[in-house]
Structures are given as C-alpha cells and as structure tokens.
Motif scaffolding. Structure first.
Motif, PDB file in Angstrom:
ATOM      1  N   LEU A 132       5.254   9.696  83.096  1.00 28.19           N
ATOM      2  CA  LEU A 132       6.271  10.284  82.229  1.00 28.19           C
ATOM      3  C   LEU A 132       5.641  10.921  80.995  1.00 28.19           C
ATOM      4  N   THR A 133       4.568  10.328  80.470  1.00 23.47           N
ATOM      5  CA  THR A 133       3.916  10.931  79.305  1.00 23.47           C
ATOM      6  C   THR A 133       3.357  12.314  79.624  1.00 23.47           C
ATOM      7  N   LEU A 134       2.952  12.540  80.875  1.00 25.34           N
ATOM      8  CA  LEU A 134       2.451  13.864  81.257  1.00 25.34           C
ATOM      9  C   LEU A 134       3.560  14.907  81.163  1.00 25.34           C
ATOM     10  N   ALA A 135       4.764  14.528  81.613  1.00 25.13           N
ATOM     11  CA  ALA A 135       5.883  15.466  81.587  1.00 25.13           C
ATOM     12  C   ALA A 135       6.300  15.812  80.169  1.00 25.13           C
ATOM     13  N   VAL A 136       6.362  14.820  79.285  1.00 28.89           N
ATOM     14  CA  VAL A 136       6.855  15.099  77.933  1.00 28.89           C
ATOM     15  C   VAL A 136       5.814  15.810  77.073  1.00 28.89           C
ATOM     16  N   THR A 137       4.536  15.473  77.231  1.00 32.48           N
ATOM     17  CA  THR A 137       3.519  16.161  76.427  1.00 32.48           C
ATOM     18  C   THR A 137       3.357  17.612  76.846  1.00 32.48           C
ATOM     19  N   ALA A 138       3.627  17.913  78.114  1.00 31.56           N
ATOM     20  CA  ALA A 138       3.546  19.308  78.580  1.00 31.56           C
ATOM     21  C   ALA A 138       4.612  20.177  77.938  1.00 31.56           C
ATOM     22  N   ALA A 139       5.670  19.552  77.417  1.00 39.55           N
ATOM     23  CA  ALA A 139       6.783  20.294  76.826  1.00 39.55           C
ATOM     24  C   ALA A 139       6.875  20.087  75.320  1.00 39.55           C
ATOM     25  N   ALA A 140       5.752  19.714  74.681  1.00 43.49           N
ATOM     26  CA  ALA A 140       5.792  19.312  73.268  1.00 43.49           C
ATOM     27  C   ALA A 140       5.008  20.257  72.372  1.00 43.49           C
ATOM     28  N   GLU A 141       5.573  20.520  71.201  1.00 46.40           N
ATOM     29  CA  GLU A 141       4.862  21.251  70.164  1.00 46.40           C
ATOM     30  C   GLU A 141       3.859  20.332  69.461  1.00 46.40           C
ATOM     31  N   GLN A 142       4.260  19.092  69.239  1.00 44.80           N
ATOM     32  CA  GLN A 142       3.407  18.111  68.561  1.00 44.80           C
ATOM     33  C   GLN A 142       3.591  16.753  69.224  1.00 44.80           C
ATOM     34  N   VAL A 143       2.480  16.038  69.436  1.00 47.07           N
ATOM     35  CA  VAL A 143       2.517  14.704  70.042  1.00 47.07           C
ATOM     36  C   VAL A 143       1.930  13.707  69.063  1.00 47.07           C
ATOM     37  N   ILE A 144       2.759  12.757  68.629  1.00 50.62           N
ATOM     38  CA  ILE A 144       2.326  11.731  67.685  1.00 50.62           C
ATOM     39  C   ILE A 144       2.199  10.404  68.435  1.00 50.62           C
ATOM     40  N   VAL A 145       1.046   9.776  68.323  1.00 53.33           N
ATOM     41  CA  VAL A 145       0.805   8.473  68.930  1.00 53.33           C
ATOM     42  C   VAL A 145       0.933   7.408  67.848  1.00 53.33           C
ATOM     43  N   VAL A 146       1.738   6.388  68.102  1.00 53.00           N
ATOM     44  CA  VAL A 146       1.938   5.308  67.136  1.00 53.00           C
ATOM     45  C   VAL A 146       1.479   4.008  67.777  1.00 53.00           C
ATOM     46  N   THR A 147       0.559   3.331  67.136  1.00 53.62           N
ATOM     47  CA  THR A 147       0.058   2.068  67.687  1.00 53.62           C
ATOM     48  C   THR A 147      -0.623   1.255  66.609  1.00 53.62           C
ATOM     49  N   THR A 148      -0.511  -0.056  66.710  1.00 57.48           N
ATOM     50  CA  THR A 148      -1.255  -0.916  65.804  1.00 57.48           C
ATOM     51  C   THR A 148      -2.722  -0.969  66.233  1.00 57.48           C
ATOM     52  N   HIS A 149      -3.561  -1.402  65.330  1.00 59.05           N
ATOM     53  CA  HIS A 149      -5.002  -1.393  65.582  1.00 59.05           C
ATOM     54  C   HIS A 149      -5.412  -2.307  66.739  1.00 59.05           C
ATOM     55  N   SER A 150      -4.552  -3.259  67.090  1.00 59.25           N
ATOM     56  CA  SER A 150      -4.894  -4.171  68.184  1.00 59.25           C
ATOM     57  C   SER A 150      -5.115  -3.420  69.496  1.00 59.25           C
ATOM     58  N   LYS A 151      -4.473  -2.263  69.673  1.00 61.63           N
ATOM     59  CA  LYS A 151      -4.613  -1.500  70.913  1.00 61.63           C
ATOM     60  C   LYS A 151      -5.977  -0.814  71.014  1.00 61.63           C
ATOM     61  N   PHE A 152      -6.720  -0.746  69.894  1.00 64.88           N
ATOM     62  CA  PHE A 152      -8.042  -0.115  69.928  1.00 64.88           C
ATOM     63  C   PHE A 152      -9.021  -0.908  70.783  1.00 64.88           C
ATOM     64  N   SER A 153      -8.776  -2.215  70.920  1.00 67.52           N
ATOM     65  CA  SER A 153      -9.699  -3.069  71.668  1.00 67.52           C
ATOM     66  C   SER A 153      -9.135  -3.489  73.027  1.00 67.52           C
ATOM     67  N   GLU A 154      -7.963  -2.950  73.409  1.00 66.02           N
ATOM     68  CA  GLU A 154      -7.347  -3.296  74.684  1.00 66.02           C
ATOM     69  C   GLU A 154      -7.784  -2.324  75.777  1.00 66.02           C
ATOM     70  N   SER A 155      -7.437  -2.664  77.009  1.00 64.52           N
ATOM     71  CA  SER A 155      -7.710  -1.788  78.140  1.00 64.52           C
ATOM     72  C   SER A 155      -6.522  -1.820  79.095  1.00 64.52           C
ATOM     73  N   ALA A 156      -6.346  -0.755  79.867  1.00 58.89           N
ATOM     74  CA  ALA A 156      -5.277  -0.666  80.864  1.00 58.89           C
ATOM     75  C   ALA A 156      -5.737   0.310  81.943  1.00 58.89           C
ATOM     76  N   PRO A 157      -5.176   0.234  83.163  1.00 60.81           N
ATOM     77  CA  PRO A 157      -5.743   0.973  84.291  1.00 60.81           C
ATOM     78  C   PRO A 157      -5.281   2.415  84.466  1.00 60.81           C
ATOM     79  N   HIS A 158      -4.171   2.814  83.820  1.00 68.09           N
ATOM     80  CA  HIS A 158      -3.594   4.124  84.133  1.00 68.09           C
ATOM     81  C   HIS A 158      -3.711   5.086  82.945  1.00 68.09           C
ATOM     82  N   ARG A 159      -4.230   6.267  83.224  1.00 67.62           N
ATOM     83  CA  ARG A 159      -4.458   7.255  82.180  1.00 67.62           C
ATOM     84  C   ARG A 159      -3.198   8.051  81.883  1.00 67.62           C
TER      85      ARG A 159
END
Length: 268
Positions: free
Chosen positions: A200-227
């Motif tokens: 779903l992120t692929l669909a919305v970013t393809a139609a966006a003028e600006q994409v803002i990512v919001v996340t706490t610093h804890s996600k900097f050290s995490e991992s997940a399998p899907h890009r």
C-alpha cells in the motif's frame, strides 16, 4: 466491597463501541462516538479495567477475554502505549507541514494516530486513510472530507489492506502522505512486517507530492522483512532523536530531510 455484577449504561455503551471499533479504541475516538468528555471515557475505562473487561493503555483501552477481537487485536494499542510523549512531539512537529485544505493520506501506524489527533486543528482537509482510528478522529470535523479505503480488514492494525485499498489510493493526488514503519534501514529505507502494508505504501507514495515518515528512534535499530517505497521517494523523516551516522548518511544520499521533534516543538 465487591463491584456489582451488572454494568452501568455508560459501561455497556463503551464496551459496545469498542467492539464496533474492532476491539480497541483511543479515548479521543470513544469520546467522539459516545458524545461525552474524554475524562468520562477515562473514568469508565478505569472501572471496566477493575472488572477485568478491558485492558488500559496510555490513551485508550482494548477488550480482553473471549469477546475481544483475538490474540493479535490488542497489539496496536500496546504500540500506542509505547513512547506516547515522543509520538505527541513528533505529531506537533508535523502539524506545521500540513495546511488547511490539503489532500492528505494517513496510514495505520501508532505514531500516525497522534498526527491525526493534531490535525483536528486543521480545516477542510481531504483525508484518505486505511485506518479505522484516523477515520473516527477526522470524519465530520472542521469541514473535512474523509475517504476510508476498502479492502480486507486486518484487526491487528485496525486497518484495511489489499488490492482494493491500493487501487482506490492510486486514484488520489496527495499533497502530503504520512507514513510510519516497523523499521528504518540505512540500506533499504522503510521496512514492514505486513507485506500488504508495504504494498500500500507503494501506491500512495506514487501519488504524493511530499512523503513524511514519522517514527520514534526505536525503529532505527529494528528490522522487518518487507521493503516499502524506494527511499528516494521520501521527503522528510521526523523523529524524536537524531539518526546514527550510518542512517544520517543514507538520508543525505537519498535526498531525505530530517526534522527533530522536541518538547519545544510540542509546545509551539
């Protein structure tokens, strides 16, 4: 003295509202739906928690026991209870980036839910979302137009996903897209545990003028399998701490700006 077995009318209403929301809800959502104050909601939640009917978390509650939405359902609200002050600061830092009248997409992330609460200060937004919580917060408020994407409901994230959601999202032109993520990698960018969320992120970013990512610093050290989307499609990262050297260098290479949220930003 033991509490009477029969719940009050207000308690029954709150329990039924939680069920309609998929088993969990934020105090702000519940107050809007019940047309009462958040303080009334908090008192009712406290009583229900003592009776074992709900589990309290910061900012809301979820059903427990056999009538809840299942083992995975409460996980969203466990995430909502993590780092609430930092998420509120991030939301406050994002608010100036979104003006009245914009077309905005908001995803199902817990930090994004804080952004949605902050956006109740804006007027005449066209809001597109796959999040039940965001829809409850921003629909029928300040002249907003709210579009809740269709698709398959995922109770774990309280949102809709799949080809229907992706096709509908692709028909909009977004001024701003606000995304969260399960991890942020200096090699791959945004990473997700749910493959449908990544799609779903692929669909919305393809139609966006600006994409803002919001996340706490804890996600900097995490991992997940899907890009998620190519990191070069992102515009701005807002977090509560500066990224490490490796991620900071990657952001520069991708052309992604960084904004540090702080208590001062929340008070502004």
């Amino acid at each position: 003295m033991p509490r009477p077995a029969t719940p009050s009318h207000r308690e029954v209403e709150l329990l039924e509202t939680l069920r309609r929301l998929g088993g969990s809800g934020r105090s702000a959502e519940l107050a809007l739906m019940l047309d009462v104050s958040e303080e009334t909601v908090r008192r009712t939640i406290k009583t229900l928690a003592k009776a074992g009917s709900v589990e309290r978390v910061h900012g809301g509650a979820y059903l427990v026991g056999p009538r809840s939405s299942g083992e995975t359902g409460p996980s969203f609200f466990r995430r909502m209870g993590e780092n609430p002050d930092e998420k509120a600061q991030i939301a406050a830092a994002v608010l100036p980036k979104i003006a009245d009248g914009m077309t905005v997409f908001l995803d199902v992330g817990s930090t994004t839910s804080f952004v949605a609460e902050a956006l109740r200060q804006r007027r005449n937004l066209t809001v597109v979302t796959n999040s039940i919580g965001v829809a409850q917060l921003l629909a029928n408020h300040n002249g907003n137009r709210l579009h809740l994407l269709g698709g398959e409901m995922c109770s774990d994230d309280r949102g809709t996903f799949g080809p229907v959601a992706e096709a509908q999202a692709g028909r909009f032109a977004f001024d701003v897209v606000v995304l969260s993520a399960d991890a942020l990698s200096p090699k791959y960018g945004l990473l997700f545990h749910n493959p449908a969320e990544a799609e779903l992120t692929l669909a919305v970013t393809a139609a966006a003028e600006q994409v803002i990512v919001v996340t706490t610093h804890s996600k900097f050290s995490e991992s997940a399998p899907h890009r998620g989307p190519a990191p070069q499609h992102l515009s701005l990262l807002v977090s509560d701490r500066e990224p490490g050297k490796k991620l900071a260098r990657a952001l520069t290479d991708w052309g992604v700006a960084f904004a540090l949220a702080s208590p001062a930003a929340e008070e502004a």
